[in-house]
Design a protein around this motif. Structure first.
Motif, PDB file in Angstrom:
ATOM      1  N   ARG A  56      -0.426  15.901  -2.158  1.00 49.86           N
ATOM      2  CA  ARG A  56      -0.700  14.559  -0.914  1.00 49.86           C
ATOM      3  C   ARG A  56      -2.168  14.210  -0.592  1.00 49.86           C
ATOM      4  O   ARG A  56      -2.046  13.293  -0.661  1.00 49.86           O
ATOM      5  N   ALA A  57      -3.260  15.466  -0.529  1.00 48.96           N
ATOM      6  CA  ALA A  57      -4.451  14.534  -0.005  1.00 48.96           C
ATOM      7  C   ALA A  57      -4.370  13.406  -1.333  1.00 48.96           C
ATOM      8  O   ALA A  57      -5.099  12.272  -0.955  1.00 48.96           O
ATOM      9  N   GLU A  58      -4.516  13.295  -3.112  1.00 51.67           N
ATOM     10  CA  GLU A  58      -4.364  12.640  -3.836  1.00 51.67           C
ATOM     11  C   GLU A  58      -3.966  10.895  -2.917  1.00 51.67           C
ATOM     12  O   GLU A  58      -4.192   9.786  -3.283  1.00 51.67           O
ATOM     13  N   THR A  59      -2.201  11.816  -2.732  1.00 52.20           N
ATOM     14  CA  THR A  59      -1.350  10.182  -2.549  1.00 52.20           C
ATOM     15  C   THR A  59      -1.921   9.368  -1.172  1.00 52.20           C
ATOM     16  O   THR A  59      -2.411   8.862  -1.434  1.00 52.20           O
ATOM     17  N   HIS A  60      -3.056  10.105  -0.493  1.00 54.23           N
ATOM     18  CA  HIS A  60      -3.233   9.184   1.002  1.00 54.23           C
ATOM     19  C   HIS A  60      -4.880   8.621   1.012  1.00 54.23           C
ATOM     20  O   HIS A  60      -5.558   7.824   0.706  1.00 54.23           O
ATOM     21  N   LEU A  61      -5.506   9.128  -0.629  1.00 51.69           N
ATOM     22  CA  LEU A  61      -6.314   8.723  -0.892  1.00 51.69           C
ATOM     23  C   LEU A  61      -6.485   7.758  -2.074  1.00 51.69           C
ATOM     24  O   LEU A  61      -6.992   6.885  -1.517  1.00 51.69           O
ATOM     25  N   ARG A  62      -5.269   7.774  -2.630  1.00 50.83           N
ATOM     26  CA  ARG A  62      -5.096   6.517  -3.371  1.00 50.83           C
ATOM     27  C   ARG A  62      -5.177   5.150  -2.550  1.00 50.83           C
ATOM     28  O   ARG A  62      -4.918   4.427  -2.882  1.00 50.83           O
ATOM     29  N   ALA A  63      -3.992   5.605  -1.876  1.00 49.39           N
ATOM     30  CA  ALA A  63      -4.269   4.673  -0.844  1.00 49.39           C
ATOM     31  C   ALA A  63      -5.176   3.852  -0.138  1.00 49.39           C
ATOM     32  O   ALA A  63      -5.319   2.528   0.266  1.00 49.39           O
TER      33      ALA A  63
END
Length: 118
Positions: A56-63
């Motif tokens: 989840r963190a990765e998804t938000h950080l990529r955005a």
């Protein structure tokens, strides 16, 4: 709108109090209402990182990185998130970029640590 601001502040308070799981729950509801709010997304990513919700963190950080490629902290935290998932080769470019953008000792330390493992 005031309720949304209050919920955002409550999420940040939970994070600061050491409860990133509850913070992530609260901040996710705020982000649902304000999907373009980068500040809320960053706090949510931090809460996910702190509670080991790394995908989840990765998804938000990529955005966040896609939205603002100059956000050195988002690059650093994305690199750290990938590092925690044992994806050092993927992490290193983000960590190096963050270190190049900002002279922060933690950034340089992360580059050294990850570069020594890959």
């Amino acid at each position: 709108m005031n309720d949304l601001i209050a919920e955002y502040r409550r999420g940040v308070l939970y994070f600061d109090a050491g409860d990133p799981i509850e913070a992530a729950k609260i901040l996710a509801t705020v982000l649902d209402e304000e999907p373009g709010n980068a500040e809320v997304r960053l706090w949510l990513a931090r809460a996910c990182f702190a509670s080991a919700q790394l995908h989840r963190a990765e998804t938000h950080l990529r955005a966040l990185v896609d939205r603002d490629p100059t956000d050195h902290y988002a690059h650093h935290l994305l690199g750290r998130t990938l590092e925690r998932q044992n994806r050092g080769r993927e992490a290193l470019p983000f960590l190096r970029l963050a270190a190049a953008m900002a002279d922060v000792p933690d950034y340089a330390d992360a580059v050294t640590r990850v570069a020594g493992k890959v």
